[in-house]
Design an enzyme around this catalytic site. Structure first.
Site, PDB file in Angstrom:
ATOM      1  N   GLY A   1       0.874  -1.306   0.070  1.00  0.00           N
ATOM      2  CA  GLY A   1      -0.006   0.138  -0.134  1.00  0.00           C
ATOM      3  C   GLY A   1       1.038   1.215  -0.091  1.00  0.00           C
ATOM      4  O   GLY A   1       2.051   0.843  -0.229  1.00  0.00           O
ATOM      5  N   LEU A   2       0.382   2.370   0.320  1.00  0.00           N
ATOM      6  CA  LEU A   2       1.108   3.571   0.232  1.00  0.00           C
ATOM      7  C   LEU A   2       2.412   3.411   1.258  1.00  0.00           C
ATOM      8  O   LEU A   2       3.550   3.850   0.804  1.00  0.00           O
ATOM      9  CB  LEU A   2       0.302   4.739   0.756  1.00  0.00           C
ATOM     10  CG  LEU A   2      -0.529   5.453  -0.345  1.00  0.00           C
ATOM     11  CD1 LEU A   2      -1.077   6.779   0.440  1.00  0.00           C
ATOM     12  CD2 LEU A   2       0.581   6.215  -1.461  1.00  0.00           C
TER      13      LEU A   2
ATOM     14  N   ARG B   1     -14.431  13.145  13.374  1.00  0.00           N
ATOM     15  CA  ARG B   1     -15.557  11.706  13.240  1.00  0.00           C
ATOM     16  C   ARG B   1     -15.981  11.177  14.389  1.00  0.00           C
ATOM     17  O   ARG B   1     -16.953  10.752  14.575  1.00  0.00           O
ATOM     18  CB  ARG B   1     -14.534  10.615  12.423  1.00  0.00           C
ATOM     19  CG  ARG B   1     -14.288  11.174  11.078  1.00  0.00           C
ATOM     20  CD  ARG B   1     -13.184  10.335  10.610  1.00  0.00           C
ATOM     21  NE  ARG B   1     -12.982  10.824   9.302  1.00  0.00           N
ATOM     22  CZ  ARG B   1     -12.089  10.525   8.127  1.00  0.00           C
ATOM     23  NH1 ARG B   1     -11.465   9.478   8.596  1.00  0.00           N
ATOM     24  NH2 ARG B   1     -11.949  10.903   6.908  1.00  0.00           N
TER      25      ARG B   1
ATOM     26  N   HIS C   1     -16.130   5.717  11.108  1.00  0.00           N
ATOM     27  CA  HIS C   1     -16.530   6.658  10.333  1.00  0.00           C
ATOM     28  C   HIS C   1     -18.221   7.053  10.404  1.00  0.00           C
ATOM     29  O   HIS C   1     -18.903   6.166   9.980  1.00  0.00           O
ATOM     30  CB  HIS C   1     -16.056   6.388   8.820  1.00  0.00           C
ATOM     31  CG  HIS C   1     -16.020   7.442   8.053  1.00  0.00           C
ATOM     32  ND1 HIS C   1     -17.097   8.349   7.757  1.00  0.00           N
ATOM     33  CD2 HIS C   1     -14.701   8.179   7.431  1.00  0.00           C
ATOM     34  CE1 HIS C   1     -16.604   9.242   6.877  1.00  0.00           C
ATOM     35  NE2 HIS C   1     -15.234   9.169   6.804  1.00  0.00           N
TER      36      HIS C   1
HETATM   37  C1  LIG Z   1     -12.852   3.738   2.311  1.00  0.00           C
HETATM   38  C2  LIG Z   1     -11.732   4.385   2.811  1.00  0.00           C
HETATM   39  C3  LIG Z   1     -11.350   5.469   2.466  1.00  0.00           C
HETATM   40  C4  LIG Z   1     -10.291   6.558   3.088  1.00  0.00           C
HETATM   41  N1  LIG Z   1      -9.948   7.738   2.765  1.00  0.00           N
HETATM   42  C5  LIG Z   1      -9.055   8.461   3.236  1.00  0.00           C
HETATM   43  C6  LIG Z   1      -8.801   9.782   2.920  1.00  0.00           C
HETATM   44  O1  LIG Z   1      -9.738  10.269   2.349  1.00  0.00           O
HETATM   45  N2  LIG Z   1      -7.766  10.213   3.459  1.00  0.00           N
HETATM   46  C7  LIG Z   1      -6.986   9.732   4.383  1.00  0.00           C
HETATM   47  O2  LIG Z   1      -5.897  10.494   4.852  1.00  0.00           O
HETATM   48  N3  LIG Z   1      -7.104   8.480   4.579  1.00  0.00           N
HETATM   49  C8  LIG Z   1      -8.024   7.845   4.044  1.00  0.00           C
HETATM   50  N4  LIG Z   1      -8.438   6.176   4.385  1.00  0.00           N
HETATM   51  C9  LIG Z   1      -7.497   5.592   5.404  1.00  0.00           C
HETATM   52  C10 LIG Z   1      -6.174   5.374   4.494  1.00  0.00           C
HETATM   53  O3  LIG Z   1      -6.758   4.809   2.956  1.00  0.00           O
HETATM   54  C11 LIG Z   1      -5.451   3.956   4.745  1.00  0.00           C
HETATM   55  O4  LIG Z   1      -5.320   4.142   6.322  1.00  0.00           O
HETATM   56  C12 LIG Z   1      -3.905   3.807   4.192  1.00  0.00           C
HETATM   57  O5  LIG Z   1      -4.286   3.804   2.814  1.00  0.00           O
HETATM   58  C13 LIG Z   1      -3.344   2.592   4.672  1.00  0.00           C
HETATM   59  O6  LIG Z   1      -2.090   2.355   3.635  1.00  0.00           O
HETATM   60  P1  LIG Z   1      -1.250   1.268   4.036  1.00  0.00           P
HETATM   61  O7  LIG Z   1       0.085   1.458   3.164  1.00  0.00           O
HETATM   62  O8  LIG Z   1      -1.009   1.312   5.545  1.00  0.00           O
HETATM   63  O9  LIG Z   1      -1.866  -0.004   3.976  1.00  0.00           O
HETATM   64  P2  LIG Z   1      -2.872  -0.922   2.572  1.00  0.00           P
HETATM   65  O10 LIG Z   1      -2.967   0.315   1.514  1.00  0.00           O
HETATM   66  O11 LIG Z   1      -3.867  -1.555   3.140  1.00  0.00           O
HETATM   67  O12 LIG Z   1      -1.884  -1.959   2.029  1.00  0.00           O
HETATM   68  C14 LIG Z   1      -1.688  -3.156   2.727  1.00  0.00           C
HETATM   69  C15 LIG Z   1      -0.677  -3.952   2.005  1.00  0.00           C
HETATM   70  O13 LIG Z   1      -0.395  -5.101   2.794  1.00  0.00           O
HETATM   71  C16 LIG Z   1      -0.452  -6.408   2.001  1.00  0.00           C
HETATM   72  N5  LIG Z   1      -0.611  -7.308   2.808  1.00  0.00           N
HETATM   73  C17 LIG Z   1      -1.479  -7.344   4.036  1.00  0.00           C
HETATM   74  N6  LIG Z   1      -1.344  -8.479   4.598  1.00  0.00           N
HETATM   75  C18 LIG Z   1      -0.327  -9.437   4.162  1.00  0.00           C
HETATM   76  C19 LIG Z   1       0.290 -10.307   4.513  1.00  0.00           C
HETATM   77  N7  LIG Z   1       0.053 -11.000   5.118  1.00  0.00           N
HETATM   78  N8  LIG Z   1       1.258 -10.853   3.571  1.00  0.00           N
HETATM   79  C20 LIG Z   1       1.653 -10.179   2.394  1.00  0.00           C
HETATM   80  N9  LIG Z   1       1.170  -8.892   2.263  1.00  0.00           N
HETATM   81  C21 LIG Z   1       0.134  -8.424   2.905  1.00  0.00           C
HETATM   82  C22 LIG Z   1      -1.613  -6.164   0.932  1.00  0.00           C
HETATM   83  O14 LIG Z   1      -1.350  -6.742   0.038  1.00  0.00           O
HETATM   84  C23 LIG Z   1      -1.261  -4.420   0.640  1.00  0.00           C
HETATM   85  O15 LIG Z   1      -0.426  -4.445  -0.408  1.00  0.00           O
HETATM   86  C24 LIG Z   1      -9.428   5.652   3.983  1.00  0.00           C
HETATM   87  C25 LIG Z   1      -9.848   4.330   4.308  1.00  0.00           C
HETATM   88  C26 LIG Z   1     -10.718   3.822   3.866  1.00  0.00           C
HETATM   89  C27 LIG Z   1     -11.181   2.245   4.254  1.00  0.00           C
END
Ligand SMILES: Cc1cc2nc3c(=O)[nH]c(=O)nc-3n(C[C@H](O)[C@H](O)[C@H](O)COP(=O)(O)OP(=O)(O)OC[C@H]3O[C@@H](n4cnc5c(N)ncnc54)[C@H](O)[C@@H]3O)c2cc1C
Ligand code: SF4
Ligand code: SF4
Ligand code: FES
Lengths: 249, 629
Positions: free
Chosen positions: B14-15, B299, B238
């Site tokens: 993810g990001l 929120r 939310h």
């Molecule tokens: C509907 C929605 C809208 C949102 N809107 C906003 C917004 O407008 N502004 C804002 O700031 N935030 C927003 N958020 C929150 C934000 O999107 C998330 O907190 C953020 O994108 C999380 O990013 P991340 O990189 O931590 O994880 P994620 O993007 O969830 O990535 C997780 C990664 O881990 C991998 N993974 C997971 N488990 C395993 C495993 N066991 N083995 C191998 N790989 C694994 C997955 O494949 C994925 O690539 C929103 C959230 C939701 C649900």
């Protein structure tokens, strides 16, 4: 109101085994979509003959038509399963995996080729590094923004590839989605520094000239991305590039 | 001697994970990037509304300092402040970097990035790309990582599931065991540093706004292997989710930021067509209760208000737990240009056009403020984060790092809207730099570690898999998950009571026992989706216990943790300076003495061991209670 949702799935245990059809039903619920039906099936995976079977395998991510994972053929049309509402579909639903990509299992296919081709067409902006250089990128006019935003919503789902007559396992054609991305990055003020490289990647076999201009792709894109515009523009520019290559080098 | 060619693993694309990968690769190191599916499909793509950074381009005299204050206060002072300060200060630079990476930010007429208003703040500070900001940010990182794939620095392992880390005799992380989701075989990957960036845990609540993969299982696995977990009880609900069977799709806070209004009919149980209900028959309760912020209160405040109106007062639409989110008073063209993505989602899934008919919504599980505990190093002169430092974002297990939603650093007791795309990106960048610094200091490589530590861990994982596959006539993992989710929503939700939390802990014990008896209908050794799911359910139950135990022990109201039995109410109509308000402030500060502490959970066989840790409040001393009236 119907009491059950009936559906038929074209199943396949692995890439080398023979496909077969299996029929199921799950209790009706309002606002069900194809993914939520497949989820309901997992809770009690019994086919119409009453046999307990392995739950149907499929790909899923966002469940709101933004990640592209759940693409499959539903009642003959390629689309995202999570946004395919049951109330708007004829039953029994007919669910099949996409045909232009190798089947992994059941409704899951391997779309790696699309991602590989994004590498081929250099679908990125070249930056020095992920740190602040204390300036913004150049401004972008609201009009260019509208076009670029349109293309940058491409979720690599493969709908456009599925309907393209020129794209199939035996052809080399990159297909519409990567061409759209090549255009997107060449329409960016700094991305266009490497336009020539992208055009070169799309010349020759498997490139832009393989497009038969059937226009199926634009019809199938769930995000209404104007793929044929990009194809036309890239087509023109590669022609110019061919001349440039001939006479200016 | 330093390790020549360090092996580095990032789990999650993810990001957070992609930023980490980029920065590690940019330092010239090779990265193995693991993900459950193509990283481009990660949950980050779901984020709609935007990302915060003080650009101050709207003539509102916005300041970085105000962003820091809003974040700290929005989180009810529960976050350590130096990392928050650093994040807010670096935010504008991060946005400029994203801009260079080609993010299609929405533009003003003169072609610069536009800003919008979000909850819990008074200035426009949210950068956005239509209503698909997360997708656009994720793609820009995906593209950079693809570039590094092309130049040979990144190798992707997509359709692989992280199962566990490998620890050596000194407790240091020396690699991972992962499951190939096609062949179903477990494999060892040696590594000198591992980053866990596996996202949120919404699925512990069954239905949530999250993607199908946001289970928290990976975080649970490292927790069970000894990594500390912090602030688990702080879950964000939310306010504006679409009630649904499979998922509660989110209607972004942007809908309110752009002028959307929340209301219910004044007449109890009214089911009249909302468009036929006249203005004076509508109750805009947020605007009435919080005139200063109105519909854009944070929120937790909005969710509790909706909960109060529906559950306590029975004033929801038609007597149900539902309220209106109304955009119909705004010009359609404006809505289409600013909110297209979410309008489409609503129209697609509810079958009505939200420009014409008020949307129907209810709060939904959305975000975990807590997460894996990570360290940070303070720069004593600036009071900021010291960068780079190998301590930043390192977990309690040496060599194991974490970033993104699965770490618990930035949001305290409540996250402000549009602050988590920021924290996910920022923490990814920081962790990338920490890892690069960490491996430079290593003197022994993973290749030199004793072979048995790897083979033993692999054996352990294989035997868990074998056990699940050989069980028969046991529990169905999908039904077990449903039971867990239903219970968590009911008993560990927006409003919590100790009695119910005790019941929840009992239930979790039962579910844990039952989860050892999971059996599968699918026994195939190829692309078997049930096996990883079963394991995720087992691990979700463990994390549910961390959340619930933390909630049970924390007897107070703070952000996402709300226990009416311990509420210290703000005196109505009284403000700073009034004796009643000052008395309230005194009580509030007294409560802080007791509870302004980080919850830290450590795994033990009979359930989590909870302790509390002091918080660094050196930036903004906790003297101003949150007050959005
Ligand atoms: C509907 C929605 C809208 C949102 N809107 C906003 C917004 O407008 N502004 C804002 O700031 N935030 C927003 N958020 C929150 C934000 O999107 C998330 O907190 C953020 O994108 C999380 O990013 P991340 O990189 O931590 O994880 P994620 O993007 O969830 O990535 C997780 C990664 O881990 C991998 N993974 C997971 N488990 C395993 C495993 N066991 N083995 C191998 N790989 C694994 C997955 O494949 C994925 O690539 C929103 C959230 C939701 C649900
Ligand atoms: S226009 Fe070209 S790319 Fe599109 S479907 Fe037709 S042949 Fe394929
Ligand atoms: S262009 Fe449209 S149809 Fe093709 S992959 Fe992208 S989103 Fe899917
Ligand atoms: S699950 Fe993401 S598009 Fe359907």
């Amino acid at each position: 109101m119907p009491e059950v949702i009936r559906f038929k799935v074209k199943r396949q245990q692995n890439p080398d085994s023979k496909p077969y059809w299996e029929e199921f039903q799950v209790p009706y619920r309002p606002q069900h979509n194809v993914i939520s039906v497949l989820m309901a099936l997992r809770e009690n995976p019994v086919n119409i003959k009453g046999e307990r079977v392995a739950p149907v395998v499929y790909e899923v991510g966002c469940m709101e038509e933004v990640c592209g994972a759940c693409t499959m053929i539903i009642n003959g049309k390629v689309r995202q399963a999570c946004s395919a509402l049951i109330d708007q579909l004829e039953q029994p639903l007919v669910l099949e995996p996409m045909t232009k990509f190798p089947v992994v299992r059941d409704l899951m296919v391997d779309r790696q080729k699309m991602f590989d081709d994004l590498r081929k067409v250099r679908a990125w902006i070249d930056i020095d590094g992920g740190y602040d250089i204390h300036v913004h990128a150049p401004r972008i006019s609201p009009k260019d923004w509208v076009m670029n935003y349109d293309f940058s919503r491409c979720m690599t789902c493969g709908c456009c590839m599925e309907v393209c007559p020129q794209f199939h396992p035996k052809s080399q054609f990159v297909g519409p989605a990567p061409i759209g991305q090549a255009w997107l990055f060449s329409n960016h003020p700094t991305g266009k520094f490497y336009k020539e490289e992208r055009l070169h990647a799309l010349m020759g076999p498997g490139g832009i000239t393989d497009c038969g201009n059937a226009q199926n792709c634009i019809e199938a894109c769930p995000k209404d991305i104007k793929l044929t515009d990009a194809i036309a523009k890239i087509g023109r520019e590669t022609t110019i590039q061919v001349f440039k290559d001939l006479f200016l080098k | 001697m330093a390790v020549k060619k360090p092996k580095i693993i990032v789990v999650g694309g993810g990001l957070g994970g992609l930023w980490a990968t980029m920065r590690i690769a940019e330092a010239g190191n090779e990265v193995m990037l693991f993900s459950l599916f193509q990283v481009k499909r990660s949950h980050s793509a779901c984020a709609q509304g935007g990302i915060n950074a003080c650009l101050d381009t709207k003539g509102q005299h916005d300041s970085v300092w105000q962003h820091i204050i809003d974040t700290i206060k929005g989180g009810a002072y529960l976050a350590n402040q130096p990392p928050v300060k650093a994040m807010c200060e670096d935010a504008p630079g991060l946005i400029r970097t994203f801009d260079r990476m080609g993010v299609t930010w929405s533009r003003t007429p003169e072609g610069v990035m536009d800003l919008r208003l979000f909850g819990g703040v008074k200035n426009k500070r949210t950068c956005f790309a239509g209503a698909t900001t997360g997708q656009q940010l994720l793609y820009s990182c995906d593209e950079q990582v693809r570039k590094h794939e092309e130049n040979g620095l990144v190798k992707k392992y997509e359709f692989w599931e992280f199962l566990s880390i490998v620890k050596d005799g000194q407790g240091r992380c020396r690699g991972i065991v992962a499951l190939n989701l096609r062949t179903m075989e477990s494999e060892i990957f040696k590594a000198d540093a591992v980053v866990i960036a596996t996202g949120g845990l919404g699925l512990i609540y069954g239905k949530s706004t999250n993607s199908a993969s946001s289970t928290g299982a990976a975080a649970s696995r490292v927790y069970q292997q000894g990594a500390k977990f912090m602030n688990g009880e702080f879950i964000q609900f939310h306010p504006t989710g679409m009630p649904g069977d499979d998922k509660n799709r989110l209607m972004s806070e942007a809908a309110r930021g752009e002028g959307g209004r929340i209301w219910v009919p004044r007449k109890q149980g009214d089911t009249t067509d909302p468009l036929k209900i006249p203005e004076d028959q509508r109750w805009y309760f947020l605007e009435e209760w919080y005139p200063a912020y109105g519909n854009t209160v944070p929120r937790d405040v909005a969710s509790r208000a909706i909960n109060k109106v529906c559950v306590e007062q029975g004033m929801g639409i038609g007597g149900k737990n539902l309220v209106y989110l109304d955009l119909t008073h705004l010009p359609e063209q404006f809505l289409r240009s600013r909110l297209a993505g979410i309008l489409e989602i609503y129209e697609k899934f509810a079958g009505v056009d939200p420009c014409k008919v008020p949307m129907i919504i209810y709060p939904a599980t959305h975000y975990s403020m807590g997460g894996i505990w990570v360290d940070w190093e303070k720069d004593e002169t600036s009071g900021n984060l010291k960068q780079p430092s190998p301590r930043n974002h390192q977990t309690s297990i040496p060599g194991l790092f974490s970033c993104g939603e699965c770490d618990g650093t930035y949001h305290g007791a409540n996250r402000l809207g549009a602050n988590s795309l920021l924290s996910a990106s920022y923490s990814g960048r920081v962790v990338g730099e920490s890892v690069a610094a960490y491996v430079k200091g290593l003197t022994e490589s993973a290749d030199e570690a004793p072979e048995e530590i790897y083979t033993q861990e692999k054996k352990r994982q294989e035997s868990i898999n074998r056990q699940i596959l050989s069980n028969s006539n046991g529990e169905n993992p999908y039904l077990l998950h449903k039971e867990l989710g239903d219970m968590m929503r009911e008993k560990v939700g927006i409003v919590r009571y100790n009695k119910e939390l005790d019941e929840a802990l009992e239930k979790i014990k039962e579910l844990k026992d039952r989860s050892n008896k999971i059996s599968l209908e699918d026994k195939l050794g190829w692309s078997n989706a049930s096996l990883p799911y079963a394991r995720q359910v087992q691990d979700m139950i463990v994390l549910a216990e961390v959340i619930t135990k933390g909630a049970r022990l924390r007897d107070e109201c703070r952000g996402g943790q709300w226990k009416p039995e311990f509420e210290i109410p703000i005196p109505e109509g009284k403000f700073a300076g009034d004796p009643e308000f000052e008395e309230y402030r005194r009580k509030w500060m007294e409560n802080n003495e007791r509870w302004l502490k980080t919850t830290v959970a450590e795994h033990a066989p009979d359930g989590p061991k909870i302790s509390y840790e002091k918080i660094d409040t050196s930036v903004l001393s906790p003297e101003q209670p949150r007050d959005y009236r």
